[in-house]
Design a protein around this motif. Structure first.
Motif, PDB file in Angstrom:
ATOM      1  N   LEU A 301       1.193  -1.237  -0.053  1.00 13.30           N
ATOM      2  CA  LEU A 301       0.382  -0.171   0.247  1.00 13.30           C
ATOM      3  C   LEU A 301       0.843   1.101  -0.172  1.00 13.30           C
ATOM      4  O   LEU A 301       0.282   1.860  -1.031  1.00 13.30           O
ATOM      5  CB  LEU A 301      -1.102   0.204   1.079  1.00 13.30           C
ATOM      6  N   ASP A 302       2.044   1.095   0.693  1.00 12.25           N
ATOM      7  CA  ASP A 302       2.934   2.766   1.097  1.00 12.25           C
ATOM      8  C   ASP A 302       3.385   2.861  -0.405  1.00 12.25           C
ATOM      9  O   ASP A 302       3.631   4.191  -0.980  1.00 12.25           O
ATOM     10  CB  ASP A 302       3.616   1.968   1.767  1.00 12.25           C
ATOM     11  N   TYR A 303       3.944   1.313  -1.561  1.00 15.35           N
ATOM     12  CA  TYR A 303       4.579   1.725  -2.723  1.00 15.35           C
ATOM     13  C   TYR A 303       3.281   2.090  -3.099  1.00 15.35           C
ATOM     14  O   TYR A 303       3.913   3.289  -3.973  1.00 15.35           O
ATOM     15  CB  TYR A 303       5.103   0.413  -3.141  1.00 15.35           C
ATOM     16  N   LEU A 304       1.726   1.436  -3.851  1.00 15.92           N
ATOM     17  CA  LEU A 304       1.387   2.478  -4.576  1.00 15.92           C
ATOM     18  C   LEU A 304       0.974   4.225  -4.527  1.00 15.92           C
ATOM     19  O   LEU A 304       1.447   4.811  -5.345  1.00 15.92           O
ATOM     20  CB  LEU A 304      -0.008   1.831  -4.360  1.00 15.92           C
ATOM     21  N   CYS A 305       1.155   3.854  -3.028  1.00 15.02           N
ATOM     22  CA  CYS A 305       0.806   5.556  -2.486  1.00 15.02           C
ATOM     23  C   CYS A 305       2.032   6.345  -3.296  1.00 15.02           C
ATOM     24  O   CYS A 305       1.548   7.849  -4.192  1.00 15.02           O
ATOM     25  CB  CYS A 305       0.621   5.895  -1.131  1.00 15.02           C
ATOM     26  N   GLY A 306       3.499   5.771  -3.162  1.00 18.55           N
ATOM     27  CA  GLY A 306       4.480   7.129  -4.012  1.00 18.55           C
ATOM     28  C   GLY A 306       4.359   6.493  -5.509  1.00 18.55           C
ATOM     29  O   GLY A 306       4.793   7.520  -6.061  1.00 18.55           O
ATOM     30  N   ARG A 307       4.085   5.265  -5.907  1.00 17.98           N
ATOM     31  CA  ARG A 307       3.954   5.352  -7.878  1.00 17.98           C
ATOM     32  C   ARG A 307       2.821   6.056  -7.876  1.00 17.98           C
ATOM     33  O   ARG A 307       2.882   6.794  -9.195  1.00 17.98           O
ATOM     34  CB  ARG A 307       3.791   4.098  -7.253  1.00 17.98           C
ATOM     35  N   LEU A 308       1.345   6.049  -7.092  1.00 20.59           N
ATOM     36  CA  LEU A 308       0.630   6.923  -7.989  1.00 20.59           C
ATOM     37  C   LEU A 308       0.121   8.386  -7.577  1.00 20.59           C
ATOM     38  O   LEU A 308      -1.051   8.774  -8.101  1.00 20.59           O
ATOM     39  CB  LEU A 308      -1.225   5.752  -7.751  1.00 20.59           C
ATOM     40  N   GLN A 309       1.072   8.843  -6.624  1.00 19.99           N
ATOM     41  CA  GLN A 309       1.350  10.259  -5.724  1.00 19.99           C
ATOM     42  C   GLN A 309      -0.196  10.561  -5.443  1.00 19.99           C
ATOM     43  O   GLN A 309      -1.067  11.555  -5.911  1.00 19.99           O
ATOM     44  CB  GLN A 309       1.434  10.230  -7.258  1.00 19.99           C
ATOM     45  N   CYS A 310      -0.747   9.572  -4.775  1.00 21.56           N
ATOM     46  CA  CYS A 310      -1.826  10.147  -3.875  1.00 21.56           C
ATOM     47  C   CYS A 310      -1.742   9.545  -2.403  1.00 21.56           C
ATOM     48  O   CYS A 310      -0.794   9.054  -2.182  1.00 21.56           O
ATOM     49  CB  CYS A 310      -3.124   9.166  -4.864  1.00 21.56           C
ATOM     50  N   ASN A 311      -2.946   9.535  -1.534  1.00 20.55           N
ATOM     51  CA  ASN A 311      -3.276   9.393  -0.237  1.00 20.55           C
ATOM     52  C   ASN A 311      -3.142   8.160  -0.378  1.00 20.55           C
ATOM     53  O   ASN A 311      -4.034   7.146  -0.709  1.00 20.55           O
ATOM     54  CB  ASN A 311      -3.711  10.346   0.663  1.00 20.55           C
ATOM     55  N   MET A 312      -3.521   7.827   0.808  1.00 13.74           N
ATOM     56  CA  MET A 312      -3.577   6.399   1.806  1.00 13.74           C
ATOM     57  C   MET A 312      -5.447   6.124   1.455  1.00 13.74           C
ATOM     58  O   MET A 312      -5.656   4.680   1.245  1.00 13.74           O
ATOM     59  CB  MET A 312      -3.167   5.992   3.094  1.00 13.74           C
ATOM     60  N   ASP A 313      -6.003   6.933   1.499  1.00 14.06           N
ATOM     61  CA  ASP A 313      -7.023   6.459   1.264  1.00 14.06           C
ATOM     62  C   ASP A 313      -7.490   6.460   0.192  1.00 14.06           C
ATOM     63  O   ASP A 313      -8.773   5.277   0.120  1.00 14.06           O
ATOM     64  CB  ASP A 313      -8.066   8.003   1.608  1.00 14.06           C
ATOM     65  N   THR A 314      -6.954   6.692  -0.430  1.00 13.43           N
ATOM     66  CA  THR A 314      -7.247   6.735  -1.963  1.00 13.43           C
ATOM     67  C   THR A 314      -7.208   5.098  -2.778  1.00 13.43           C
ATOM     68  O   THR A 314      -7.583   4.119  -2.952  1.00 13.43           O
ATOM     69  CB  THR A 314      -6.782   7.859  -2.870  1.00 13.43           C
ATOM     70  N   VAL A 315      -5.763   4.411  -2.389  1.00 14.84           N
ATOM     71  CA  VAL A 315      -4.848   3.476  -2.795  1.00 14.84           C
ATOM     72  C   VAL A 315      -5.725   2.654  -1.568  1.00 14.84           C
ATOM     73  O   VAL A 315      -6.333   1.043  -2.106  1.00 14.84           O
ATOM     74  CB  VAL A 315      -3.356   3.328  -1.671  1.00 14.84           C
TER      75      VAL A 315
END
Length: 404
Positions: A301-315
């Motif tokens: 989840l942390d990795y996707l937050c960084g790569r998708l440039q969005c917050n944790m709620d979105t991921v």
């Protein structure tokens, strides 16, 4: 059709009398004359009555239609008895019989006898309704199985229901083994020992021993050694319960694999890793090393937050809609994201079509190249994720517009 001579230990003679539905049974002594009987096949007689002709008199005539009527009557009697026993509606009892067809051939007398024996052993009506197959056995066979089960030192006979599906010979062999190792095995039984160690119910463990009968034939010293290795090595009980095949493997091999997996930093060790081929195990280690390089101590989840440039709620919202994303190896997520970004798409495009993370990377590359070759640059990623049929239709549409 001419007469066909059939040489059997018993010869059945089907012949015409005044009715085509009459079946005549002869025993072997009736063939000891010079005028030997022959068997005629009559296509109008498609089944022979279920009456056991070994128990018939020397010359017994059985009316086929009467036999069918008697069987139908017995079936209806049994259905009525099951309705009364379990408090079912006719529709419910018919569903039970569809699931357990053997119930159609159980006589009411046999069923009543089995139910009486089971209730004396402590089986409630609720337990019987959940396991109606229990009343399908012949009473004598069933009583023998219950006696053998008691010899296995399981204390709770009701919880050992799954073992009743084994044959008498199998149960007898298990009972003999249980008695021979009773004094040496903790809890007096390897089934109870395994149930305690893996923190599951006795019934669940009995079902596993029924499915994997080899568990009873493994020397207990080896069985307990593997059990301790797995638990001490951090393999969870739920994973062991799902893969009992690991107990068939060499103790030293399992110990070596566990140590290697721990040194590689594998967080969740599963039994299949310990019994897989060397090549498969090496691939598992390679993927784990790559995961650690990409994630470190972070989560997917942390990795996707960084790569998708969005917050944790979105991921979290995306992964709740597409839960399989969390099962995708992080190396594949990296490869897909690298590809779409290199082709000019943005993190917003991925958030709009997160299915791209689940789709085959090679297929996505081939489709994008094919569409661009035909002069079409997809504004979104959705066309790359379509089914084969949908993509083919879309491609034909693109080509038809190009030809205009």
């Amino acid at each position: 059709m001419g007469p066909i001579i059939v040489f059997l230990s018993r010869t059945i003679s089907i012949s015409y009398f005044n009715s085509l539905n009459r079946v005549r049974f002869f025993n072997l002594s009736s063939l000891c004359t010079n005028d030997r009987s022959s068997v005629l096949y009559d296509p109008t007689v498609r089944k022979i009555c279920s009456t056991d002709y070994e128990e018939c008199d020397h010359e017994q005539y059985v009316d086929y239609e009467t036999c069918i009527q008697r069987n139908e009557f017995n079936k209806q009697e049994t259905l009525s008895y099951l309705q009364e026993l379990f408090g079912y509606t006719l529709k419910e009892v018919r569903k039970v019989v569809e699931k357990w067809p053997a119930l159609k051939f159980v006589s009411v007398k046999n069923a009543q006898s089995n139910v009486e024996v089971l209730k004396e052993m402590g089986f409630s009506t609720d337990v019987l309704s959940q396991n109606p197959w229990l009343i399908t056995y012949k009473t004598g066979t069933f009583s023998t199985k219950l006696i053998l089960l008691q010899r296995m030192q399981l204390d709770d006979v009701v919880s050992s229901i799954p073992l009743l599906q084994l044959s008498c010979s199998q149960l007898g062999e298990f009972a003999q083994l249980a008695e021979s190792e009773c004094a040496a095995v903790p809890h007096g039984s390897r089934i109870k020992y395994a149930s305690y160690k893996l923190q599951c119910s006795l019934m669940e463990m009995c079902e596993l021993f029924r499915k994997h009968m080899f568990l009873y034939f493994i020397p207990f010293d080896r069985f307990s050694a593997i059990m301790d290795l797995l638990i001490q090595g951090g393999v969870s009980s739920k994973h062991i319960l799902r893969d009992m095949w690991v107990f068939r493997y060499n103790t030293d091999s399992i110990a070596s694999r566990l140590q290697t997996a721990r040194e590689a930093g594998i967080r969740t060790i599963k039994p299949w890793m310990l019994r897989s081929s060397n090549k498969a195990f090496a691939n598992t280690l390679r993927r784990e090393v790559l995961r650690r390089q990409l994630l470190g101590d972070s989560s997917v989840l942390d990795y996707l937050c960084g790569r998708l440039q969005c917050n944790m709620d979105t991921v979290q919202y995306i992964t709740s809609k597409y839960t399989s994303i969390l099962s995708v190896h992080v190396s594949k997520l990296k490869d897909v994201l690298d590809f779409v970004y290199e082709e000019g798409y943005t993190p917003q495009h991925v958030c709009q079509v997160p299915r791209i993370l689940l789709h085959s990377l090679e297929t996505s590359k081939a489709r994008l190249r094919e569409l661009r070759d035909h002069g079409y640059n997809p504004p979104t990623l959705i066309v790359l994720c379509k089914s084969r049929r949908e993509y083919k239709q879309f491609l034909e549409h693109v080509m038809s517009k190009k030809s205009l």
